[in-house]
Design a protein around this motif. Structure first.
Motif, PDB file in Angstrom:
ATOM      1  N   THR A   8       0.812  -1.225   0.000  1.00 52.21           N
ATOM      2  CA  THR A   8       0.000   0.000   0.000  1.00 52.21           C
ATOM      3  C   THR A   8       0.845   1.275   0.000  1.00 52.21           C
ATOM      4  O   THR A   8       0.301   2.362  -0.119  1.00 52.21           O
ATOM      5  CB  THR A   8      -0.947   0.030   1.213  1.00 52.21           C
ATOM      6  N   ALA A   9       2.164   1.159   0.144  1.00 51.18           N
ATOM      7  CA  ALA A   9       3.033   2.343   0.021  1.00 51.18           C
ATOM      8  C   ALA A   9       2.959   2.821  -1.434  1.00 51.18           C
ATOM      9  O   ALA A   9       3.036   2.017  -2.357  1.00 51.18           O
ATOM     10  CB  ALA A   9       4.465   1.980   0.386  1.00 51.18           C
TER      11      ALA A   9
ATOM     12  N   TYR B  80       4.430   4.698  -4.604  1.00 51.18           N
ATOM     13  CA  TYR B  80       5.594   5.248  -5.311  1.00 51.18           C
ATOM     14  C   TYR B  80       5.062   6.075  -6.482  1.00 51.18           C
ATOM     15  O   TYR B  80       3.870   6.013  -6.811  1.00 51.18           O
ATOM     16  CB  TYR B  80       6.492   4.106  -5.786  1.00 51.18           C
TER      17      TYR B  80
ATOM     18  N   THR C 294       5.238   5.625  -9.515  1.00 47.04           N
ATOM     19  CA  THR C 294       4.714   4.783 -10.580  1.00 47.04           C
ATOM     20  C   THR C 294       3.365   4.172 -10.212  1.00 47.04           C
ATOM     21  O   THR C 294       2.778   3.435 -11.004  1.00 47.04           O
ATOM     22  CB  THR C 294       5.741   3.679 -10.939  1.00 47.04           C
ATOM     23  N   ASP C 295       2.884   4.474  -8.996  1.00 45.31           N
ATOM     24  CA  ASP C 295       1.618   3.898  -8.529  1.00 45.31           C
ATOM     25  C   ASP C 295       0.482   4.921  -8.493  1.00 45.31           C
ATOM     26  O   ASP C 295      -0.629   4.590  -8.078  1.00 45.31           O
ATOM     27  CB  ASP C 295       1.786   3.341  -7.103  1.00 45.31           C
TER      28      ASP C 295
ATOM     29  N   ASP D  61      -2.617   6.905  -9.111  1.00 47.40           N
ATOM     30  CA  ASP D  61      -3.794   6.637  -9.930  1.00 47.40           C
ATOM     31  C   ASP D  61      -4.661   7.896  -9.963  1.00 47.40           C
ATOM     32  O   ASP D  61      -4.965   8.475  -8.930  1.00 47.40           O
ATOM     33  CB  ASP D  61      -4.592   5.467  -9.348  1.00 47.40           C
TER      34      ASP D  61
ATOM     35  N   CYS E  92      -0.682   5.946 -19.763  1.00 46.16           N
ATOM     36  CA  CYS E  92       0.637   5.469 -19.355  1.00 46.16           C
ATOM     37  C   CYS E  92       1.670   5.811 -20.428  1.00 46.16           C
ATOM     38  O   CYS E  92       1.351   5.836 -21.617  1.00 46.16           O
ATOM     39  CB  CYS E  92       0.597   3.970 -19.120  1.00 46.16           C
TER      40      CYS E  92
ATOM     41  N   ASN F 276      -1.938   1.491 -21.797  1.00 48.33           N
ATOM     42  CA  ASN F 276      -1.249   0.911 -20.647  1.00 48.33           C
ATOM     43  C   ASN F 276       0.259   0.912 -20.886  1.00 48.33           C
ATOM     44  O   ASN F 276       0.738   1.171 -21.993  1.00 48.33           O
ATOM     45  CB  ASN F 276      -1.801  -0.484 -20.295  1.00 48.33           C
ATOM     46  N   THR F 277       0.994   0.639 -19.822  1.00 50.15           N
ATOM     47  CA  THR F 277       2.459   0.761 -19.863  1.00 50.15           C
ATOM     48  C   THR F 277       3.067  -0.249 -20.820  1.00 50.15           C
ATOM     49  O   THR F 277       4.060   0.040 -21.495  1.00 50.15           O
ATOM     50  CB  THR F 277       3.031   0.574 -18.446  1.00 50.15           C
TER      51      THR F 277
ATOM     52  N   ARG G 230       1.308   8.772 -16.498  1.00 53.78           N
ATOM     53  CA  ARG G 230       2.153   7.999 -15.588  1.00 53.78           C
ATOM     54  C   ARG G 230       3.296   7.405 -16.398  1.00 53.78           C
ATOM     55  O   ARG G 230       3.082   6.501 -17.209  1.00 53.78           O
ATOM     56  CB  ARG G 230       1.319   6.899 -14.926  1.00 53.78           C
TER      57      ARG G 230
END
Lengths: 153, 751
Positions: free
Chosen positions: B240-241, B243, B245-246, B248, B254, B297-298, B452
């Motif tokens: 749940t940390a 970063y 890249t997380d 949203d 992306c 998406n990435t 992102r």
């Protein structure tokens, strides 16, 4: 279209079948606890369980997962309800930057499901595909041993 | 004597900087910085480090959490004085702001020896702080300075807040505040009545806080000096940390980036027709020296990058590793950029040794370029909306990331908001702003769309600001019973010039300390000791890499000292102890301590050997012994003992973790790490050819913390420097093979 179960919840995913599970989890389902590290199965940061087996989710195509059951880091415990392994991870203060830890925990969870009392050699064999640039390995090893002991008690 | 010369140089620099400070006006320096916190309705801020909400106290910990545990230690500084229970503590990074400038970091560039604690050097440091605040200051996490920089400042912030909260309670109750106590986030009177800090915050904010509140004696500390549970541990074990890249956001797209493989080059041709037709590709953005693909998406973005047809300008630097090393070697032919140590007559003694009874030792050492290879590759999330740009990023330099991005996309810095996230490793890499600026460029090209951006690992390994490759030439003379002279010259591309140019547009007019740190500044009372640095211009971008110059100079000097010990038939520990004792007692105790831990000098089993290394860096003394064994012709690294003197240990458990981390980072580099070039392109691309230690090769590590140094030192980088030499020295003791070129795996094989 792929139908699968993720953390006990059914999902239907419409995406190109060669899309790696990693990016379905992260970019489509917003399960961002699973991390991208290398995209080549070299670092283990993206490890999840597919039908109970630890897999590098960057190497698994979503098209191959029809009917599969996937477990991610979000599925093994929550901040309010940690698994035994997560509790020992906290007790041993394992994580530093933390980025590889979801993958480490998924790999170690699978190890303990298969082997309730792993030796150092067993831990080496199971965990050496998971890279940690912060060098959390000594504490990680201690946490796995501690969790195994608690589960046995 | 060594100290005299170092002091004299320190004084000259100090004087110049002081004169400058006076000219700018010390009055301005003394003004407090504006509090950058912008509390919402119902929230109160008492100073730049404390935000009080309905839920309790949030502590601003304005240094990047990249794994080193800094949020925990900084929060403890405030919580200790503010009387918060640890369970009540929450930490947030906070905004980039002048109030959070790192006053200690720039002093790292001062060409003085860290161990030398004379007052005149403190004058030098103070002068740098003035100059930094007036002109050059940045909010930096680096140089192992976060704790030393915050130690007084953040404790004072906690103490001052506690005083105004107590006064507010006294006013409300009509009681002299001196009769009140504080505990667990509350003010309590003699009858046991209590008021929470949340209740009192608005009133307390109306009271002028003391500028210099008294601080608690270490003997009375409840939190500091203890191993505390890390504040970020539960988020990091549950995924749940967050970063960069997380992040949203609604309707997020992306992106991934492919920049020229030739550092410093540009894009001279671009054909996006192929990539544009791929399903899921939304837009291709030219970045000048590369392209970004924005996609659904990435995965699509990363894949499509290879379909973009690009022509790059050719490399303007020596295109092979051999040519690079030849360019570095040629710097020896130029005048030294620095000679920061020149005691006695090193050159004369070495020349005399050629003719006389002294043993002469000559050696050439090399180390390669190295990538940082953080587990999280370079990432950032950005949104350009209206005329405001927001960037979520893991950065060691938030003010610089803001200003650089703003300049690149034509905005004012105050139109750019930086939100600093957790970072998946830093090691110095995230003190650069290339990736944050890229995210800004992409976001500005697609207004109103959150972007992102995640680099491919291949991009990350091949587009780094590398630890410089370096070459050392050493000559030494050993007399009966002791070393008499070392003449050491180092050539390497300059990190100081490279990073200063990127940060502030010019290289500081100071001798290049980073080029020779780990050598000239070591507390060895060697009677004749010269260290010269030659900066090489190789065209390869170099940057700070965990422990910077120490990462190579400690390998050079500590390996060479081992060679001298063997040439003079001296014990490597005893020889160093005799050199440390007269110069810096805490360092001597540190070495003695690790020797005792490792039972140095014992009769080891056949096929087993030990090697030693020492370094004084970032204000701390660190000594390590590595034990290796021969397993069927391969080397097994079995055990590392580490003694570290940090002056004052604020969180022993975390310090131990940092030693383990620094040692394994240094071992990985020493054993396997290398970045090489062919045809101008970096040859490594991913963890198969730029690997690190894994669980199976990790040795036992035993750490002991000492507290003899008079001032507090850093810990984040300190574990790294000695281990390469300690390992190479152990391999020599085991096999008789002296390896002078890293990585060691080019010469021996490891189990």
């Amino acid at each position: 279209m792929t139908s699968l179960t993720i953390n006990d919840t059914p999902h239907v995913v419409e995406v190109e079948p060669d899309t790696p599970l990693l990016w379905v989890l992260r970019d489509i389902l917003n399960l961002t606890g699973t991390k991208y590290g290398c995209g080549a199965g070299l670092c283990g940061a993206c490890t999840v369980h597919v039908n109970g087996i630890p897999e590098r989710s960057c190497q698994v195509s979503i098209g191959d997962l029809n009917g599969a059951s996937v477990t991610t880091i979000e599925g093994i415990g929550t901040p309010g309800q940690l698994s035994i392994l997560q509790q020992e991870w906290v007790a041993c203060q394992v994580a530093q930057c933390g980025y590889c830890q979801s993958g480490q925990l998924m790999q170690a969870t699978a190890l303990l499901q298969e082997n309730s009392a792993p030796t150092d050699e067993d831990i080496n064999a199971a965990m050496s595909g998971n890279l940690c640039r912060c060098g959390s390995y000594p504490r990680l090893r201690a946490a796995i041993h501690a969790a195994a002991k608690r589960m046995a008690d | 004597m060594a100290v005299g010369k170092i002091l004299r140089r320190g004084f000259l620099i100090g004087s110049a900087a002081i004169a400058g400070g006076v000219a700018f006006g010390t009055y301005r320096y003394l003004q407090p910085f504006e509090n950058p916190l912008d509390p919402a309705a119902g929230e109160t801020t008492l100073n730049p480090y404390i935000l009080i909400t309905a839920a309790g106290v949030s502590i601003i910990t304005p240094r990047a959490e990249m794994g080193q545990g800094i949020h925990t230690t900084l929060a403890a500084l405030v919580a200790e004085e503010l009387d918060l229970d640890w369970q009540q503590v929450t930490a947030i990074h906070g905004p980039p702001a002048a109030a959070y400038l790192n006053a200690s970091a720039m002093a790292l560039g001062l060409p003085t020896a860290e161990y030398d604690d004379r007052s005149i050097r403190r004058v030098g440091k103070g002068a740098v702080r003035v100059a930094q605040k007036l002109a050059f200051g940045i909010q930096l996490t680096g140089g192992s300075t976060s704790t030393t920089d915050a130690f007084d400042r953040m404790r004072r912030a906690g103490a001052a807040a506690r005083m105004v909260l107590t006064q507010a309670a006294g006013k409300r109750w009509g009681i002299d505040p001196i009769l009140l106590k504080t505990e667990a986030g509350q003010v309590i009177d003699a009858d046991g009545r209590s008021l929470s800090y949340t209740d009192l915050a608005a009133d307390a904010a109306q009271i002028i806080p003391p500028a210099d509140p008294p601080l608690r004696e270490p003997a009375n500390w409840r939190l500091l000096g203890q191993t505390l549970p890390r504040l970020d541990m539960v988020p990091k074990v549950t995924g749940t940390a967050r970063y960069a890249t997380d992040i949203d956001l609604p309707d997020l797209l992306c992106a991934s980036v492919r920049a020229t493989p030739f550092a410093g080059g540009t894009m001279i041709g671009l054909d996006t027709n192929n990539a544009n037709t791929l399903p899921g590709v939304r837009q291709i953005v030219s970045l000048g020296n590369g392209v970004a693909v924005v996609a659904d998406n990435t995965w699509i973005a990363m894949k499509a990058l290879d379909q973009v047809d690009v022509t790059w300008s050719p490399p303007a630097y020596p295109a092979t590793t051999e040519a690079q090393m030849a360019r570095i070697e040629s710097a020896f032919d130029t005048r030294a950029d620095s000679t920061l140590r020149d005691d006695g007559l090193a050159e004369v003694v070495v020349e005399a040794a050629r003719a006389e009874s002294l043993s002469l030792v000559e050696a050439r050492y090399t180390v390669p370029y190295l990538a940082h290879a953080t587990m999280e590759p370079m990432t950032a999330t950005a949104l350009f909306k209206g005329d405001q740009l927001t960037i979520w990023c893991g950065t060691q330099v938030p003010t610089l990331a803001r200003d650089t991005a703003a300049a690149h996309v034509g905005l004012d810095p105050d139109q750019v908001t930086i939100i600093t996230t957790f970072m998946g490793g830093g090691f110095g890499r995230r003190s650069e702003t290339d990736y944050t600026t890229q995210a800004a460029q992409i976001a500005v090209a697609l207004p109103d769309v959150p972007i992102r951006m995640t680099w491919r690992r291949e991009e990350d390994i091949s587009h780094d600001f590398y630890r410089p490759a370096a070459i050392a030439r050493l000559t030494g003379a050993v007399g009966p019973g002791r070393p008499e002279a070392i003449d050491m010259a180092v050539a390497a591309p300059s990190v100081l010039a490279g990073q200063s140019n990127r940060m502030v547009g010019f290289a500081p007019p100071l001798a290049d300390k980073l080029l020779v740190e780990g050598a000239f500044d070591q507390p060895y009372a060697l009677p004749n000791f010269r260290v010269s640095g030659h900066a090489a211009d190789t065209g390869i971008p170099v940057g700070v890499w965990r422990s910077v110059g120490h990462s190579y100079n400690t390998f050079f000097l500590e390996s060479f000292l081992d060679e001298m010990a063997h040439a003079g038939e001296l014990d490597p520990v005893a020889m160093r102890l005799a050199l440390l004792e007269p110069e810096h007692t805490p360092s001597a105790r540190t070495l003695e301590s690790v020797a005792a831990m490792a039972n140095w000098g014992q009769q080891l089993p056949e096929g087993t050997a030990q090697g030693v290394g020492f370094c004084h860096c970032f204000g701390s003394s660190v000594a390590q012994v590595v034990q290796v064994s021969d397993v069927e012709g391969q080397i097994s690294v079995d055990h590392v003992w580490c003694a570290v003197d940090v002056g004052q240990a604020l969180d022993p458990g975390n310090i131990e973790g940092q030693m383990e981390s620094g040692i394994l980072f240094g071992l990985s580099a020493a054993m396997f790490g290398q970045i090489t070039f062919a045809d101008g392109v970096v040859e490594q691309s991913n963890f198969h050819d730029f690997d690190s230690l894994r669980m199976d090769r990790t040795p036992l590590i035993t750490t002991r913390i000492l507290q003899n140094n008079l001032r507090m030192g850093g810990v984040g980088e300190v574990g790294t420097p000695p281990v390469a030499a300690a390992l190479a020295n152990a391999i020599f003791a085991l096999t008789g093979q002296r390896i002078r070129d890293l990585p060691l795996a080019n010469a021996v094989s490891f189990t």
